[in-house]
Design an enzyme around this catalytic site. Structure first.
Site, PDB file in Angstrom:
ATOM      1  N   GLU A  84       0.714  -1.215  -0.037  1.00 16.02           N
ATOM      2  CA  GLU A  84      -0.090   0.042   0.096  1.00 16.02           C
ATOM      3  C   GLU A  84       1.017   1.304   0.043  1.00 16.02           C
ATOM      4  O   GLU A  84       1.931   1.023   0.630  1.00 16.02           O
ATOM      5  CB  GLU A  84      -0.955  -0.216   1.327  1.00 16.02           C
ATOM      6  CG  GLU A  84      -1.736   1.126   1.544  1.00 16.02           C
ATOM      7  CD  GLU A  84      -2.789   1.327   0.269  1.00 16.02           C
ATOM      8  OE1 GLU A  84      -2.602   1.707  -0.809  1.00 16.02           O
ATOM      9  OE2 GLU A  84      -4.115   1.511   0.650  1.00 16.02           O
ATOM     10  N   ASP A 117      -3.592   5.696   6.421  1.00 11.72           N
ATOM     11  CA  ASP A 117      -4.337   7.253   7.147  1.00 11.72           C
ATOM     12  C   ASP A 117      -5.065   6.986   8.223  1.00 11.72           C
ATOM     13  O   ASP A 117      -4.685   6.489   9.368  1.00 11.72           O
ATOM     14  CB  ASP A 117      -4.995   7.889   5.946  1.00 11.72           C
ATOM     15  CG  ASP A 117      -5.255   9.314   6.201  1.00 11.72           C
ATOM     16  OD1 ASP A 117      -4.556   9.901   6.833  1.00 11.72           O
ATOM     17  OD2 ASP A 117      -6.345   9.789   5.840  1.00 11.72           O
ATOM     18  N   PHE A 176      -0.662  16.350   3.960  1.00 10.54           N
ATOM     19  CA  PHE A 176      -1.054  15.651   2.658  1.00 10.54           C
ATOM     20  C   PHE A 176       0.113  15.620   1.701  1.00 10.54           C
ATOM     21  O   PHE A 176       0.691  16.688   1.347  1.00 10.54           O
ATOM     22  CB  PHE A 176      -2.312  16.439   1.966  1.00 10.54           C
ATOM     23  CG  PHE A 176      -2.812  15.572   0.643  1.00 10.54           C
ATOM     24  CD1 PHE A 176      -3.929  14.916   1.522  1.00 10.54           C
ATOM     25  CD2 PHE A 176      -2.504  15.759  -0.364  1.00 10.54           C
ATOM     26  CE1 PHE A 176      -4.426  13.996   0.593  1.00 10.54           C
ATOM     27  CE2 PHE A 176      -2.979  14.911  -1.478  1.00 10.54           C
ATOM     28  CZ  PHE A 176      -4.034  13.976  -0.881  1.00 10.54           C
ATOM     29  N   VAL A 177       0.387  14.590   1.115  1.00 10.33           N
ATOM     30  CA  VAL A 177       1.686  14.449   0.412  1.00 10.33           C
ATOM     31  C   VAL A 177       1.156  13.663  -0.867  1.00 10.33           C
ATOM     32  O   VAL A 177       0.179  12.871  -1.028  1.00 10.33           O
ATOM     33  CB  VAL A 177       2.790  13.211   0.985  1.00 10.33           C
ATOM     34  CG1 VAL A 177       3.279  14.170   2.452  1.00 10.33           C
ATOM     35  CG2 VAL A 177       2.144  11.897   1.696  1.00 10.33           C
ATOM     36  N   ASP A 232      -1.336  10.821  -5.282  1.00 17.39           N
ATOM     37  CA  ASP A 232      -1.760  11.834  -5.958  1.00 17.39           C
ATOM     38  C   ASP A 232      -2.678  12.819  -5.352  1.00 17.39           C
ATOM     39  O   ASP A 232      -3.085  12.442  -4.111  1.00 17.39           O
ATOM     40  CB  ASP A 232      -2.959  11.287  -7.047  1.00 17.39           C
ATOM     41  CG  ASP A 232      -4.140  10.780  -6.501  1.00 17.39           C
ATOM     42  OD1 ASP A 232      -4.039   9.890  -5.313  1.00 17.39           O
ATOM     43  OD2 ASP A 232      -5.228  11.034  -6.882  1.00 17.39           O
ATOM     44  N   ARG A 281       1.217  12.097  -9.558  1.00 18.09           N
ATOM     45  CA  ARG A 281       1.758  10.604  -9.123  1.00 18.09           C
ATOM     46  C   ARG A 281       3.323  10.499  -9.571  1.00 18.09           C
ATOM     47  O   ARG A 281       4.009   9.606  -9.277  1.00 18.09           O
ATOM     48  CB  ARG A 281       1.047   9.710  -9.885  1.00 18.09           C
ATOM     49  CG  ARG A 281      -0.624   9.707  -9.323  1.00 18.09           C
ATOM     50  CD  ARG A 281      -1.220   8.268  -9.715  1.00 18.09           C
ATOM     51  NE  ARG A 281      -2.544   8.392  -9.405  1.00 18.09           N
ATOM     52  CZ  ARG A 281      -3.107   7.940  -8.485  1.00 18.09           C
ATOM     53  NH1 ARG A 281      -2.408   7.717  -7.527  1.00 18.09           N
ATOM     54  NH2 ARG A 281      -4.546   8.010  -8.276  1.00 18.09           N
TER      55      ARG A 281
HETATM   56  P1  IMP Z   1      -7.219   4.996   4.737  1.00 21.52           P
HETATM   57  O1  IMP Z   1      -6.336   4.596   5.415  1.00 21.52           O
HETATM   58  O2  IMP Z   1      -8.604   4.210   4.856  1.00 21.52           O
HETATM   59  O3  IMP Z   1      -7.568   6.317   5.251  1.00 21.52           O
HETATM   60  O4  IMP Z   1      -6.800   5.581   3.475  1.00 21.52           O
HETATM   61  C1  IMP Z   1      -5.669   5.514   2.915  1.00 21.52           C
HETATM   62  C2  IMP Z   1      -5.624   6.130   1.647  1.00 21.52           C
HETATM   63  O5  IMP Z   1      -6.177   7.404   1.416  1.00 21.52           O
HETATM   64  C3  IMP Z   1      -4.640   5.652   0.780  1.00 21.52           C
HETATM   65  O6  IMP Z   1      -4.356   4.711   0.007  1.00 21.52           O
HETATM   66  C4  IMP Z   1      -4.686   7.174  -0.412  1.00 21.52           C
HETATM   67  O7  IMP Z   1      -5.403   6.621  -1.437  1.00 21.52           O
HETATM   68  C5  IMP Z   1      -5.328   8.098   0.581  1.00 21.52           C
HETATM   69  N1  IMP Z   1      -4.486   9.070   1.128  1.00 21.52           N
HETATM   70  C6  IMP Z   1      -4.536   9.281   2.515  1.00 21.52           C
HETATM   71  N2  IMP Z   1      -3.480  10.075   2.973  1.00 21.52           N
HETATM   72  C7  IMP Z   1      -3.135  10.902   1.659  1.00 21.52           C
HETATM   73  C8  IMP Z   1      -1.984  11.794   1.435  1.00 21.52           C
HETATM   74  O8  IMP Z   1      -1.312  12.121   2.229  1.00 21.52           O
HETATM   75  N3  IMP Z   1      -1.964  11.664   0.111  1.00 21.52           N
HETATM   76  C9  IMP Z   1      -2.355  11.321  -0.903  1.00 21.52           C
HETATM   77  N4  IMP Z   1      -3.551  10.275  -0.674  1.00 21.52           N
HETATM   78  C10 IMP Z   1      -3.475   9.869   0.530  1.00 21.52           C
HETATM   79 MG    MG Z   2      -4.291   4.052  -1.979  1.00 17.49          MG
END
Ligand code: IMP
Ligand code: MG
Length: 174
Positions: free
Chosen positions: A95, A99, A148-149, A155, A161
């Protein structure tokens, strides 16, 4: 918007190589499946797979959360599934970033039903401050603050990307 380098290409290269060496040691036998979560993890998968010095199968899954504000509800949709059997195999989910943890909690539960021998997670980036759903992560490239990265696969609205570094996307200060 402006871009500020948070993790350089060289740092990424070195860390991915270390993780690959660790995975090589940790999986001395058995059938290893690397499952890349599209699209964000595509470059990480490509580099990590080549840093693993043993045979490994590669497949891809695409997942969509119903909008950022709804991810905490755990509503995750599979856009593209894998079609091979995972029974008895060692699965390593690859992955880009963890987040809230909601996506991976859903995904590991789903894949566990397919009776693999083991499931682990490798993520390039981890934002531990943001966690809502606990996930055990075996391999983490870098822990990062709550910013946010983009870049190296990540992306913002499908842009950035192909940047070689991981960058923070800052709103421009007037
Ligand atoms: P979560 O852990 O279910 O909240 O989701 C993670 C997904 O959110 C990742 O696979 C990314 O697609 C997206 N995401 C979370 N933080 C970032 C960020 O800082 N930059 C870009 N995508 C992010
Ligand atoms: Mg993702």
């Amino acid at each position: 918007m402006s871009l500020r380098i948070l993790i350089s290409e060289d740092q990424i290269t070195n860390r991915v190589r270390e993780i690959g060496e660790q995975i090589t040691v940790d999986y001395p036998d058995g059938t290893l499946y690397l499952i890349c979560i599209l699209k964000g993890a595509c470059f990480f998968l490509a580099d990590l797979a080549r840093a693993i010095k043993r045979d490994a199968f590669i497949d891809f899954m695409a997942i969509s959360s119903y909008g950022a504000e709804k991810t905490s509800s755990g509503e995750v949709r599979i856009i593209k599934d894998i079609d091979i059997s995972l029974e008895g195999a060692d699965i390593l989910i690859v992955e880009d970033i963890i987040d809230s943890g909601v996506t991976l909690t859903y995904l590991t539960n789903l894949l566990r039903q397919r009776r693999p021998r083991s499931i682990r997670i490798a993520t390039l980036l981890d934002k531990p401050e943001r966690r809502k759903s606990h996930v055990d992560v075996a391999y983490v490239g870098f822990k990062i603050p709550d910013e946010f990265v983009v870049g190296y696969g990540l992306d913002f609205a499908e842009r950035y990307r192909n940047l070689r570094d991981v960058c923070v996307l800052d709103p421009d200060v007037a």
